[in-house]
Design a protein around this motif. Structure first.
Motif, short mmCIF file in Angstrom:
data_model
loop_
_atom_site.label_atom_id
_atom_site.label_comp_id
_atom_site.label_asym_id
_atom_site.label_seq_id
_atom_site.Cartn_x
_atom_site.Cartn_y
_atom_site.Cartn_z
N ALA A 17 6.89 0.73 4.64
CA ALA A 17 7.09 0.78 6.09
C ALA A 17 8.11 -0.25 6.55
N GLY A 18 8.62 -1.04 5.63
CA GLY A 18 9.62 -2.04 5.98
C GLY A 18 9.03 -3.29 6.62
N GLN A 19 7.74 -3.49 6.44
CA GLN A 19 7.06 -4.66 6.98
C GLN A 19 7.03 -5.77 5.94
N ALA A 20 6.81 -6.99 6.41
CA ALA A 20 6.66 -8.13 5.49
C ALA A 20 5.34 -7.99 4.74
N VAL A 21 5.39 -8.20 3.44
CA VAL A 21 4.19 -8.12 2.62
C VAL A 21 3.69 -9.54 2.40
N GLU A 22 2.51 -9.83 2.96
CA GLU A 22 1.95 -11.18 2.87
C GLU A 22 1.18 -11.39 1.57
N ASP A 23 0.58 -10.34 1.04
CA ASP A 23 -0.25 -10.44 -0.16
C ASP A 23 0.63 -10.58 -1.40
N PRO A 24 0.48 -11.64 -2.18
CA PRO A 24 1.31 -11.81 -3.37
C PRO A 24 0.94 -10.89 -4.53
N LEU A 25 -0.15 -10.14 -4.39
CA LEU A 25 -0.61 -9.30 -5.50
C LEU A 25 0.43 -8.25 -5.91
N LEU A 26 1.18 -7.72 -4.98
CA LEU A 26 2.20 -6.73 -5.33
C LEU A 26 3.27 -7.35 -6.22
N PHE A 27 3.68 -8.57 -5.91
CA PHE A 27 4.66 -9.26 -6.74
C PHE A 27 4.08 -9.58 -8.12
N ILE A 28 2.84 -10.06 -8.15
CA ILE A 28 2.19 -10.38 -9.42
C ILE A 28 2.07 -9.11 -10.27
N ALA B 185 -7.10 -2.19 -6.18
CA ALA B 185 -6.52 -0.92 -5.73
C ALA B 185 -6.26 -0.94 -4.22
N GLY B 186 -7.21 -1.43 -3.47
CA GLY B 186 -7.05 -1.47 -2.02
C GLY B 186 -5.92 -2.41 -1.60
N ARG B 187 -5.87 -3.59 -2.20
CA ARG B 187 -4.82 -4.55 -1.85
C ARG B 187 -3.44 -4.04 -2.24
N LEU B 188 -3.34 -3.41 -3.41
CA LEU B 188 -2.05 -2.88 -3.85
C LEU B 188 -1.59 -1.72 -2.96
N MET B 189 -2.51 -0.86 -2.58
CA MET B 189 -2.14 0.25 -1.69
C MET B 189 -1.71 -0.27 -0.32
N ALA B 190 -2.42 -1.26 0.20
CA ALA B 190 -2.05 -1.83 1.50
C ALA B 190 -0.68 -2.52 1.43
N ALA B 191 -0.45 -3.29 0.36
CA ALA B 191 0.83 -3.98 0.21
C ALA B 191 1.97 -2.99 0.01
N PHE B 192 1.73 -1.94 -0.78
CA PHE B 192 2.76 -0.94 -0.99
C PHE B 192 3.05 -0.19 0.30
N GLY B 193 2.02 0.06 1.10
CA GLY B 193 2.21 0.70 2.40
C GLY B 193 3.07 -0.16 3.33
#
Length: 165
Positions: free
Chosen positions: A109-120, A97-105
């Motif tokens: 915000a138009g920032q690069a998402v480093e965590d692949p969990l959102l894609f997975i 939940a924390g990683r997905l919320m951070a990645a979605f944020g």
């Protein structure tokens, strides 16, 4: 009250299951990131549950409620399986939940998402929904083309965008 008829053809169900599994396996084979195997598991589960829900006597609203309940159980379970097995399940869910919320944020915000969990998670949800709907459509409406086409389109797009082939 009108009695609903259900359509069942084992070869069609088996072909649909294998086609959906092949499409999800092709995604995992791209090796874009580790953890895409979750989409394979969800595609298989979604197809089986979709076939069962389509064959059931439940009305559409009850099927929708059951599908949502299964989604809330199986998607976090499969995504949690991508994390370290030494971590307790409660901590895995909190971490997810924390990683997905951070990645979605970051994404919003138009920032690069480093965590692949959102894609997975996105691919897993897409394949879960696609398989669930395909299985339901096959048995409830006897629409083989409508059931198989979305998975085929996903397979074609995966093949087109995989630079490793």
């Amino acid at each position: 009250m009108k009695s609903a008829t259900r359509w069942w053809d084992f070869p069609s169900a088996a072909i649909l299951f294998l086609a959906l599994l092949t499409s999800a396996a092709r995604l995992a084979a791209t090796d874009w990131t580790s953890g895409l195997e979750a989409a394979e598991g969800l595609a298989a589960l979604g197809a089986v549950i979709g076939l069962a829900l389509g064959q059931s006597r439940f009305r559409r609203d009850a099927v929708s409620l059951l599908a949502a309940s299964y989604s809330l159980a199986f998607i976090p379970w499969q995504l949690g399986g991508t994390l370290y097995s030494e971590i307790a399940w409660r901590e895995r869910l909190v971490s997810l939940a924390g990683r997905l919320m951070a990645a979605f944020g970051q994404l919003t915000a138009g920032q690069a998402v480093e965590d692949p969990l959102l894609f997975i998670a996105s691919m897993s949800i897409i394949f879960w929904t696609l398989s669930l709907a395909a299985g339901y459509s096959l048995t409830r409406r006897a629409g083989f083309a409508a059931a198989i086409l979305p998975g085929g389109i996903a397979l074609v797009f995966t093949q087109l965008y995989d630079r490793g082939t």
